[in-house]
Design an enzyme around this catalytic site. Structure first.
Site, PDB file in Angstrom:
ATOM      1  N   ALA A  91       0.859  -1.174   0.000  1.00 55.12           N
ATOM      2  CA  ALA A  91       0.000   0.000   0.000  1.00 55.12           C
ATOM      3  C   ALA A  91       0.905   1.238   0.000  1.00 55.12           C
ATOM      4  O   ALA A  91       2.134   1.126  -0.062  1.00 55.12           O
ATOM      5  CB  ALA A  91      -0.917  -0.025   1.226  1.00 55.12           C
TER       6      ALA A  91
ATOM      7  N   ALA B 216       4.846   2.643   2.301  1.00 58.62           N
ATOM      8  CA  ALA B 216       5.508   1.491   2.916  1.00 58.62           C
ATOM      9  C   ALA B 216       7.016   1.514   2.700  1.00 58.62           C
ATOM     10  O   ALA B 216       7.722   0.657   3.226  1.00 58.62           O
ATOM     11  CB  ALA B 216       4.928   0.197   2.358  1.00 58.62           C
TER      12      ALA B 216
ATOM     13  N   LYS C 198       8.504   1.714  -0.574  1.00 61.03           N
ATOM     14  CA  LYS C 198       8.867   1.017  -1.813  1.00 61.03           C
ATOM     15  C   LYS C 198      10.033   1.692  -2.522  1.00 61.03           C
ATOM     16  O   LYS C 198      10.993   1.038  -2.931  1.00 61.03           O
ATOM     17  CB  LYS C 198       7.665   0.954  -2.760  1.00 61.03           C
ATOM     18  CG  LYS C 198       6.502   0.130  -2.260  1.00 61.03           C
ATOM     19  CD  LYS C 198       5.363   0.111  -3.247  1.00 61.03           C
ATOM     20  CE  LYS C 198       4.762   1.472  -3.507  1.00 61.03           C
ATOM     21  NZ  LYS C 198       4.173   2.106  -2.306  1.00 61.03           N
ATOM     22  N   THR C 199       9.935   3.017  -2.687  1.00 64.56           N
ATOM     23  CA  THR C 199      10.993   3.733  -3.407  1.00 64.56           C
ATOM     24  C   THR C 199      12.285   3.741  -2.605  1.00 64.56           C
ATOM     25  O   THR C 199      13.378   3.639  -3.174  1.00 64.56           O
ATOM     26  CB  THR C 199      10.539   5.162  -3.733  1.00 64.56           C
ATOM     27  OG1 THR C 199       9.353   5.108  -4.538  1.00 64.56           O
ATOM     28  CG2 THR C 199      11.614   5.912  -4.506  1.00 64.56           C
TER      29      THR C 199
ATOM     30  N   ASP D  66      10.316   1.837 -10.790  1.00 56.50           N
ATOM     31  CA  ASP D  66       9.538   2.520  -9.766  1.00 56.50           C
ATOM     32  C   ASP D  66       8.104   2.699 -10.249  1.00 56.50           C
ATOM     33  O   ASP D  66       7.852   2.820 -11.446  1.00 56.50           O
ATOM     34  CB  ASP D  66      10.165   3.887  -9.476  1.00 56.50           C
ATOM     35  CG  ASP D  66       9.628   4.523  -8.213  1.00 56.50           C
ATOM     36  OD1 ASP D  66       9.343   3.788  -7.248  1.00 56.50           O
ATOM     37  OD2 ASP D  66       9.512   5.768  -8.175  1.00 56.50           O
ATOM     38  N   GLU D  67       7.151   2.732  -9.319  1.00 57.96           N
ATOM     39  CA  GLU D  67       5.728   2.903  -9.647  1.00 57.96           C
ATOM     40  C   GLU D  67       5.287   1.912 -10.722  1.00 57.96           C
ATOM     41  O   GLU D  67       4.652   2.253 -11.727  1.00 57.96           O
ATOM     42  CB  GLU D  67       5.450   4.345 -10.094  1.00 57.96           C
ATOM     43  CG  GLU D  67       5.846   5.405  -9.098  1.00 57.96           C
ATOM     44  CD  GLU D  67       5.004   5.409  -7.817  1.00 57.96           C
ATOM     45  OE1 GLU D  67       4.031   4.630  -7.733  1.00 57.96           O
ATOM     46  OE2 GLU D  67       5.315   6.180  -6.904  1.00 57.96           O
ATOM     47  N   ALA D  68       5.620   0.652 -10.508  1.00 54.14           N
ATOM     48  CA  ALA D  68       5.397  -0.387 -11.519  1.00 54.14           C
ATOM     49  C   ALA D  68       3.921  -0.663 -11.776  1.00 54.14           C
ATOM     50  O   ALA D  68       3.588  -1.309 -12.780  1.00 54.14           O
ATOM     51  CB  ALA D  68       6.102  -1.677 -11.094  1.00 54.14           C
TER      52      ALA D  68
END
EC number: 2.7.1.21
Length: 209
Positions: free
Chosen positions: A10, A13, A15-16, A88-90
């Site tokens: 979500a 979290a 991710k980047t 990123d932002e897949a």
């Protein structure tokens, strides 16, 4: 053996942050990486991948019709051996682009690490996430916490008053002021209109209306 990885979660979290740390780990060992970022996400500047804690790196922009296998092949031709592709932002990948990334893994033998959201503000899969979940060799959830204390698995879009937005385009770039990570139970609650959420104070529980 090269693999296609999908790290999903979500919002908020990390991710980047995880992507940038992975890229750093490769470079620290003298290995070359290629970071891909969608053109529509320009919050940190065009072609810049940035985390909420201040880490930044340059990325190669792609659009929805960009051929990613060809992009990677050109990069290798121009700059030499490539040891990892990071996306990123897949969630914004198209079905065709996910397949192309699988070809980067299977034909070019380059590992591909994708980081993105699993579902949108309606609780539905993004196209990119749908096919990464179907085709990736390895799936890993990056966990984060809802203000209720439970694991956050959903993302809700809120308006300026903190009420859930249930209509509108699936793809709308925004930061913490527009999207909040919540548990499934809290997602149902706010989508029913039972209270509001302050996106700038995500530690607060949802009050009952």
């Amino acid at each position: 053996m090269a693999k296609l990885y999908f790290y999903y979660s979500a919002m908020n979290a990390g991710k980047t942050t995880t992507l940038l740390q992975s890229a750093h780990n490769y470079r620290e060992r003298g290995m070359r990486t290629l970071i891909l970022t969608p053109k529509l996400d320009h919050r940190a500047g065009s072609g810049v991948v940035a985390s909420r804690i201040g880490l930044r790196a340059d990325g190669r922009i792609f659009e929805r019709d960009t051929g990613l296998q060809q992009l990677v092949e050109r990069d290798i031709h121009n700059d030499g051996a490539l040891h990892c592709v990071l996306v990123d932002e897949a969630q914004f990948l198209s079905r065709a682009q996910v397949w192309q990334l699988s070809e980067v893994v299977d034909r070019l033998r380059v590992p591909v690490l994708c980081y993105g959201l699993r579902t949108d503000f309606r609780g539905e899969l993004f196209e990119g996430s749908q096919f990464l979940l179907a085709w990736a060799d390895e799936l890993e959830e990056i966990k984060t916490i809802c203000h209720s204390g439970s694991k956050a698995t959903m993302t809700v879009r809120v308006d300026a008053q903190g009420h859930a937005v249930q209509d509108g385009p699936q793809v709308e770039i925004g930061g913490n002021e527009r999207y909040v990570s919540v548990s499934r139970a809290e997602f149902k609650k706010i989508m029913r209109g039972e209270g509001r959420i302050d996106p700038l104070q995500i530690a607060l529980p949802l009050p009952v209306a």
